[in-house]
Design a protein around this motif. Structure first.
Motif, PDB file in Angstrom:
ATOM      1  N   GLY A   1       6.654   8.880   7.004  1.00 49.97           N
ATOM      2  CA  GLY A   1       5.729   8.270   6.053  1.00 49.97           C
ATOM      3  C   GLY A   1       6.372   7.819   4.765  1.00 49.97           C
ATOM      4  N   THR A   2       5.772   6.774   4.170  1.00 49.06           N
ATOM      5  CA  THR A   2       6.170   6.273   2.859  1.00 49.06           C
ATOM      6  C   THR A   2       4.995   6.442   1.907  1.00 49.06           C
ATOM      7  N   ARG A   3       5.259   7.091   0.793  1.00 51.63           N
ATOM      8  CA  ARG A   3       4.194   7.274  -0.189  1.00 51.63           C
ATOM      9  C   ARG A   3       4.143   6.062  -1.102  1.00 51.63           C
ATOM     10  N   LEU A   4       2.994   5.427  -1.180  1.00 53.20           N
ATOM     11  CA  LEU A   4       2.786   4.252  -2.015  1.00 53.20           C
ATOM     12  C   LEU A   4       1.958   4.638  -3.226  1.00 53.20           C
ATOM     13  N   GLN A   5       2.429   4.202  -4.393  1.00 52.00           N
ATOM     14  CA  GLN A   5       1.669   4.400  -5.627  1.00 52.00           C
ATOM     15  C   GLN A   5       1.412   3.029  -6.233  1.00 52.00           C
ATOM     16  N   VAL A   6       0.148   2.688  -6.439  1.00 56.65           N
ATOM     17  CA  VAL A   6      -0.223   1.426  -7.078  1.00 56.65           C
ATOM     18  C   VAL A   6      -0.669   1.759  -8.488  1.00 56.65           C
ATOM     19  N   GLN A   7       0.080   1.216  -9.443  1.00 55.75           N
ATOM     20  CA  GLN A   7      -0.167   1.517 -10.852  1.00 55.75           C
ATOM     21  C   GLN A   7      -1.204   0.564 -11.435  1.00 55.75           C
TER      22      GLN A   7
END
Lengths: 112, 110
Positions: free
Chosen positions: B103-109
């Motif tokens: 998995g890749t953790r995505l953070q949308v700011q």
């Protein structure tokens, strides 16, 4: 339409205790699977049942047993729980091996 | 070599940008490819499936598959804070069950 239902959602066990995780699907899928998910490890396959009456080992089967009770139900048993089995467990069902998986809501198990 | 590899991230993108998530796999016999989204404490939910080379679009999501390079990607256009989650790549060779990347953790700011 419930999809895939797992019970219980949370469980705390003492080392050496046993328990059974239950899974049922109402999508008439042939294949059912048990995964465990640990931080940074992704989903790892424990056991699977490609069709009613068959079960096979996955990637991490040690310490677990399974029963495909009928087409709907697939249970996972821990005979003697160990702290290394602390994890989140997901049951999934597939129509066939080449299609997408549908997941239950998960069981968070802690072994102390 | 892992069967399915993803960069664990976190991948951080500003709101409204395009997020690009990548995945490589080792088995050339792989037949079907899936992207799942998993919010913290929840179960994985299917976003996209792709079976043949090229692009497949569904709303803000585009899956891209290149079997020659053994590479599958997911593009998320106009990223929203609600897209912040872990994205799991899954590959199926048709033999047994899906094999998942970590998995890749995505953070949308915002």
């Amino acid at each position: 339409n419930a999809g895939v239902t797992q019970t219980p959602k949370f469980q705390v066990l003492k080392t050496g205790q046993s328990m059974t995780l239950q899974c049922a699907q109402d999508m008439n899928h042939n294949s059912m699977y048990w995964y465990r998910q640990d931080p940074g490890m992704g989903l790892r396959l424990i056991y699977y049942s490609a069709s009613e009456g068959t079960t096979d080992k996955g990637e991490v089967p040690n310490g677990y047993n399974v029963s495909r009770l009928n087409k709907r139900e697939f249970s996972l048993r821990l005979e003697s729980a160990a702290p290394s089995q602390t994890s989140v467990y997901f049951c999934a069902s597939y129509l066939t091996a080449n299609t997408e998986a549908f997941f239950g809501q998960g069981t968070r198990l802690t072994v102390v | 070599q892992k069967e399915v590899e993803q960069n664990s991230g976190p991948l951080s993108v500003p709101e409204g940008a395009i997020a690009s998530l990548n995945c490589t796999y080792s088995d050339r016999g792989s037949q079907s490819f899936f992207w799942y989204r998993q919010y913290s404490g929840k179960s994985p939910e299917l976003i996209m499936s792709i079976y043949s080379n090229g692009d497949k679009e569904d709303g803000r999501f585009t899956a891209q598959l290149n079997k020659a390079s053994q590479y599958v990607s997911l593009l998320i256009r106009d990223s929203q804070p609600s897209d912040s989650a872990t994205y799991l790549c899954a590959v199926n060779t048709g033999r047994r069950a899906l094999t998942f990347g970590s998995g890749t953790r995505l953070q949308v700011q915002p």
